[in-house]
Write an enzyme that holds these catalytic residues in place. Structure first.
Site, PDB file in Angstrom:
ATOM      1  N   ALA A 104       0.770  -1.247   0.000  1.00  0.00           N
ATOM      2  CA  ALA A 104       0.000   0.000   0.000  1.00  0.00           C
ATOM      3  C   ALA A 104       0.804   1.301   0.000  1.00  0.00           C
ATOM      4  O   ALA A 104       0.254   2.342  -0.350  1.00  0.00           O
ATOM      5  CB  ALA A 104      -0.957   0.007   1.188  1.00  0.00           C
ATOM      6  N   ALA A 105       2.083   1.282   0.420  1.00  0.00           N
ATOM      7  CA  ALA A 105       2.818   2.555   0.546  1.00  0.00           C
ATOM      8  C   ALA A 105       3.119   3.129  -0.839  1.00  0.00           C
ATOM      9  O   ALA A 105       3.420   2.371  -1.755  1.00  0.00           O
ATOM     10  CB  ALA A 105       4.114   2.336   1.312  1.00  0.00           C
ATOM     11  N   PRO A 106       3.033   4.441  -1.008  1.00  0.00           N
ATOM     12  CA  PRO A 106       2.772   5.471   0.006  1.00  0.00           C
ATOM     13  C   PRO A 106       1.288   5.709   0.318  1.00  0.00           C
ATOM     14  O   PRO A 106       0.999   6.517   1.181  1.00  0.00           O
ATOM     15  CB  PRO A 106       3.407   6.722  -0.606  1.00  0.00           C
ATOM     16  CG  PRO A 106       3.320   6.497  -2.080  1.00  0.00           C
ATOM     17  CD  PRO A 106       3.453   5.018  -2.301  1.00  0.00           C
ATOM     18  N   GLY A 107       0.375   5.065  -0.378  1.00  0.00           N
ATOM     19  CA  GLY A 107      -1.021   5.186   0.050  1.00  0.00           C
ATOM     20  C   GLY A 107      -1.992   5.686  -1.004  1.00  0.00           C
ATOM     21  O   GLY A 107      -3.151   5.948  -0.690  1.00  0.00           O
ATOM     22  N   GLY A 108      -1.539   5.825  -2.251  1.00  0.00           N
ATOM     23  CA  GLY A 108      -2.412   6.350  -3.310  1.00  0.00           C
ATOM     24  C   GLY A 108      -3.691   5.537  -3.455  1.00  0.00           C
ATOM     25  O   GLY A 108      -4.797   6.091  -3.453  1.00  0.00           O
ATOM     26  N   GLU A 127       1.964  -2.423   4.474  1.00  0.00           N
ATOM     27  CA  GLU A 127       3.225  -2.235   3.749  1.00  0.00           C
ATOM     28  C   GLU A 127       4.305  -3.041   4.455  1.00  0.00           C
ATOM     29  O   GLU A 127       4.458  -2.942   5.672  1.00  0.00           O
ATOM     30  CB  GLU A 127       3.586  -0.741   3.697  1.00  0.00           C
ATOM     31  CG  GLU A 127       4.993  -0.447   3.225  1.00  0.00           C
ATOM     32  CD  GLU A 127       5.334  -0.996   1.836  1.00  0.00           C
ATOM     33  OE1 GLU A 127       4.513  -0.894   0.906  1.00  0.00           O
ATOM     34  OE2 GLU A 127       6.437  -1.557   1.692  1.00  0.00           O
ATOM     35  N   ARG A 132       8.602   2.562   4.893  1.00  0.00           N
ATOM     36  CA  ARG A 132       7.506   2.935   3.989  1.00  0.00           C
ATOM     37  C   ARG A 132       6.148   2.825   4.699  1.00  0.00           C
ATOM     38  O   ARG A 132       5.213   3.546   4.368  1.00  0.00           O
ATOM     39  CB  ARG A 132       7.537   2.075   2.718  1.00  0.00           C
ATOM     40  CG  ARG A 132       8.710   2.430   1.813  1.00  0.00           C
ATOM     41  CD  ARG A 132       8.797   1.550   0.574  1.00  0.00           C
ATOM     42  NE  ARG A 132       7.656   1.613  -0.317  1.00  0.00           N
ATOM     43  CZ  ARG A 132       7.437   2.553  -1.233  1.00  0.00           C
ATOM     44  NH1 ARG A 132       8.306   3.545  -1.375  1.00  0.00           N
ATOM     45  NH2 ARG A 132       6.374   2.515  -2.007  1.00  0.00           N
ATOM     46  N   ASP A 171      -1.157  -4.307  -5.571  1.00  0.00           N
ATOM     47  CA  ASP A 171      -0.497  -3.368  -6.487  1.00  0.00           C
ATOM     48  C   ASP A 171       0.991  -3.718  -6.391  1.00  0.00           C
ATOM     49  O   ASP A 171       1.731  -3.119  -5.618  1.00  0.00           O
ATOM     50  CB  ASP A 171      -0.783  -1.933  -6.028  1.00  0.00           C
ATOM     51  CG  ASP A 171      -0.287  -0.902  -7.005  1.00  0.00           C
ATOM     52  OD1 ASP A 171      -0.262  -1.179  -8.212  1.00  0.00           O
ATOM     53  OD2 ASP A 171       0.092   0.199  -6.552  1.00  0.00           O
ATOM     54  N   CYS A 224       2.698  -1.350 -12.708  1.00  0.00           N
ATOM     55  CA  CYS A 224       2.938  -0.190 -13.577  1.00  0.00           C
ATOM     56  C   CYS A 224       4.001  -0.571 -14.598  1.00  0.00           C
ATOM     57  O   CYS A 224       4.974   0.142 -14.796  1.00  0.00           O
ATOM     58  CB  CYS A 224       3.314   1.046 -12.764  1.00  0.00           C
ATOM     59  SG  CYS A 224       4.747   0.824 -11.731  1.00  0.00           S
TER      60      CYS A 224
HETATM   61  N1  SAM Z   1      -0.103   0.874  -3.916  1.00  0.00           N
HETATM   62  C1  SAM Z   1       0.844   1.935  -3.700  1.00  0.00           C
HETATM   63  C2  SAM Z   1       0.181   3.258  -4.006  1.00  0.00           C
HETATM   64  O1  SAM Z   1      -0.790   3.301  -4.766  1.00  0.00           O
HETATM   65  O2  SAM Z   1       0.617   4.291  -3.454  1.00  0.00           O
HETATM   66  C3  SAM Z   1       2.131   1.709  -4.484  1.00  0.00           C
HETATM   67  C4  SAM Z   1       2.727   0.368  -4.216  1.00  0.00           C
HETATM   68  S1  SAM Z   1       4.256   0.034  -4.993  1.00  0.00           S
HETATM   69  C5  SAM Z   1       3.805  -0.220  -6.634  1.00  0.00           C
HETATM   70  C6  SAM Z   1       4.618  -1.570  -4.415  1.00  0.00           C
HETATM   71  C7  SAM Z   1       4.835  -1.711  -2.933  1.00  0.00           C
HETATM   72  O3  SAM Z   1       5.125  -3.087  -2.658  1.00  0.00           O
HETATM   73  C8  SAM Z   1       6.010  -0.933  -2.388  1.00  0.00           C
HETATM   74  O4  SAM Z   1       5.582  -0.091  -1.347  1.00  0.00           O
HETATM   75  C9  SAM Z   1       6.977  -1.989  -1.871  1.00  0.00           C
HETATM   76  O5  SAM Z   1       7.651  -1.603  -0.700  1.00  0.00           O
HETATM   77  C10 SAM Z   1       6.062  -3.164  -1.610  1.00  0.00           C
HETATM   78  N2  SAM Z   1       6.774  -4.478  -1.634  1.00  0.00           N
HETATM   79  C11 SAM Z   1       8.039  -4.729  -2.021  1.00  0.00           C
HETATM   80  N3  SAM Z   1       8.328  -6.047  -1.876  1.00  0.00           N
HETATM   81  C12 SAM Z   1       7.210  -6.626  -1.391  1.00  0.00           C
HETATM   82  C13 SAM Z   1       6.875  -7.952  -0.997  1.00  0.00           C
HETATM   83  N4  SAM Z   1       7.771  -8.942  -1.114  1.00  0.00           N
HETATM   84  N5  SAM Z   1       5.647  -8.177  -0.514  1.00  0.00           N
HETATM   85  C14 SAM Z   1       4.750  -7.192  -0.401  1.00  0.00           C
HETATM   86  N6  SAM Z   1       4.992  -5.911  -0.773  1.00  0.00           N
HETATM   87  C15 SAM Z   1       6.211  -5.634  -1.245  1.00  0.00           C
END
Ligand code: SAM
Length: 455
Positions: A104-108, A127, A132, A171, A224
């Site tokens: 979820a980070a940063p939370g969008g 997260e 984060r 995500d 993305c």
């Molecule tokens: N959903 C967020 C938003 O809309 O602001 C953006 C999320 S970003 C695409 C992916 C997130 O997955 C990151 O915050 C990252 O730290 C986390 N992440 C990285 N490795 C992961 C894992 N093994 N399991 C779960 N989450 C993970």
């Protein structure tokens, strides 16, 4: 833009005759978009993001840092394509739901989804990376919805909540091809090997969280990136290996959304030469296989507590009969009473970073109100003396400078900027102590001379 040769070869194969238009779009500036918090703000007159009720495009990127309403959670700066998840939620999620935003980070996406949920629904916003998770918690707190819990757990841990969630958003961390225009670093990190590693990691995350989704529950998978390995191939893998069907989401032709690269898999793709936004992929899946449901719960410590909340504190919350009040040491929280059993379960199983409304802390005879209360949509503003401040003073407050408030009584005062709560001070007469959280303060030494107004 210096694109990796392998990326060019692979993406040309996918896009065929559209490659030139796509490559040209990558050279243009990224659109700027925001999504308003409709519990705090009304409609705006900017051009709309067509697939989101609360998304708007701005003509250029303003200095959001110096807009106090940004810090007050009145809007979120979010890339437009990803706002499309709103359509999946609106078209399929119904009634009281338990929602998990796993990455979820940063939370969008969490702030978007919680705005679409009713007040009896619960959002668990998770997260895995601790630093984060703190940023996530800050953004969730600013958004101000009490029916939210922020957690910091590995997906495998949450997967133990068998059959608990109605809706899970994954995500996923990905190779980020869709962010090349915005983020030079994504280009440097890209390689064919990394695409493979990302795909494997995504499958691990999906397999780990799958048991937490109830049968017939929905999982929204998004990335993305453009390649099919991390997208259509993973959707197919979920259907075949985990047991799901992919569902169609209604779209309008004028939105310019591209279909899946696989006719048999409904999925939605965003390309910068066709939609005003960055690269994005999403697919909605319904779980078809059945799972055993078991929730182990520890004894409910909050409700058993002998601590008594200072009586006036209940008045700080609107409709306080709908909330339960519970302490953690000397700090008091309010949480929607109808979701209290869910909160107890989550606390017994997961590492919780923040929950509901943090009201404040008892210190001797004093009760120090918390920033979470100031920004909550549950705040009863009538319970506090309020003081309207101008932009200069609001920026000084957000920098955590001491303030001088003329003609105000001593004690805790809620500051508002353009009638929107921004935080508390304790007025001690010759000055007001600034209660803004140290770790949230504006650190930039730059000082614009003119008021920054976006909404
Ligand atoms: N959903 C967020 C938003 O809309 O602001 C953006 C999320 S970003 C695409 C992916 C997130 O997955 C990151 O915050 C990252 O730290 C986390 N992440 C990285 N490795 C992961 C894992 N093994 N399991 C779960 N989450 C993970």
């Amino acid at each position: 833009m210096n694109l990796p040769t392998d990326f060019i070869t692979r993406t040309k194969l996918l896009l065929g005759g559209e490659w030139e238009a796509f490559a040209e779009a990558l050279e243009s500036a990224s659109p700027v978009s925001i999504r308003i918090n409709d519990s705090k703000e009304g409609k705006l007159s900017y051009p709309k993001v067509p697939w989101s009720d609360s998304g708007y495009y701005l003509a250029q990127r303003p200095q959001f840092t110096f807009d106090p309403l940004f810090h007050a959670g009145c809007y979120y700066v979010q890339e437009a394509s990803s706002m499309f998840i709103e359509q999946a939620f609106r078209q399929y999620a119904d009634g009281d739901v338990r929602v998990l935003d796993l990455c979820a980070a940063p939370g969008g996406k969490s702030t978007l989804i919680v705005g679409l949920m009713n007040g009896n629904s619960l959002l668990v916003s998770n997260e895995v990376i601790r630093s984060r998770a703190n940023i996530l918690s800050e953004n969730i707190t600013k958004w101000g919805k009490p029916n939210t819990v922020v957690t910091n757990n590995d997906p495998s841990r949450i997967g133990k909540l068998h059959g608990y969630f109605d809706f899970i958003l994954v995500d996923a961390p990905c190779s980020g091809e869709g962010m090349f225009r915005k983020d030079e670093g994504a280009i440097q990190e890209w390689s064919v090997d990394n695409v493979r590693l990302c795909k494997e990691r995504q499958q691990r995350i999906l397999a780990d969280i799958w048991p937490a989704l109830k049968t017939d529950g929905l999982l929204l998978y998004s990335t993305c990136t453009y390649n099919t390995e991390e997208n259509e191939e993973n959707v197919q893998w979920i259907c075949e290996e985990l047991g799901a069907e992919a569902l169609p989401i209604e779209t309008k032709a004028e939105w310019g959304i591209s279909p899946s690269f696989r006719e048999d898999i409904p999925a939605y793709r965003f390309f910068p030469h066709k939609t005003k936004g960055e690269g994005f992929f999403c697919a909605l899946l319904r779980k078809t296989n059945t799972e055993e449901v078991s929730h182990k719960r520890k004894k409910d410590k909050g409700r058993m507590s002998k601590n008594i909340i200072p009586v006036e504190c209940k008045m700080y919350v609107k409709d306080n009969e709908l909330f339960t009040f519970c302490p953690k040491n000397d700090v008091w929280f309010a949480f929607p009473i109808r979701l209290y059993d869910d909160l107890s379960l989550i606390k017994s199983q997961l590492n919780v970073i923040s929950e509901g409304i943090c009201l404040g802390e008892v210190k001797g005879k004093d009760f120090i109100p918390n920033q979470s209360l100031a920004l909550s949509t549950g705040l009863n503003t009538e319970a506090f003396t309020t003081c309207e401040i101008d932009w200069k003073m609001a920026v000084a407050y957000l920098r955590k400078e001491p303030l001088f408030l003329e003609g105000q009584p001593k004690g805790y005062i809620l500051l508002t900027y353009r009638r929107m709560p921004v935080g508390f001070v304790k007025n001690i007469g010759n000055r007001a102590n600034n209660l803004y959280p140290q770790e949230w303060r504006i650190r930039s030494a730059f000082a614009p001379t003119e008021e920054v107004r976006i909404i």
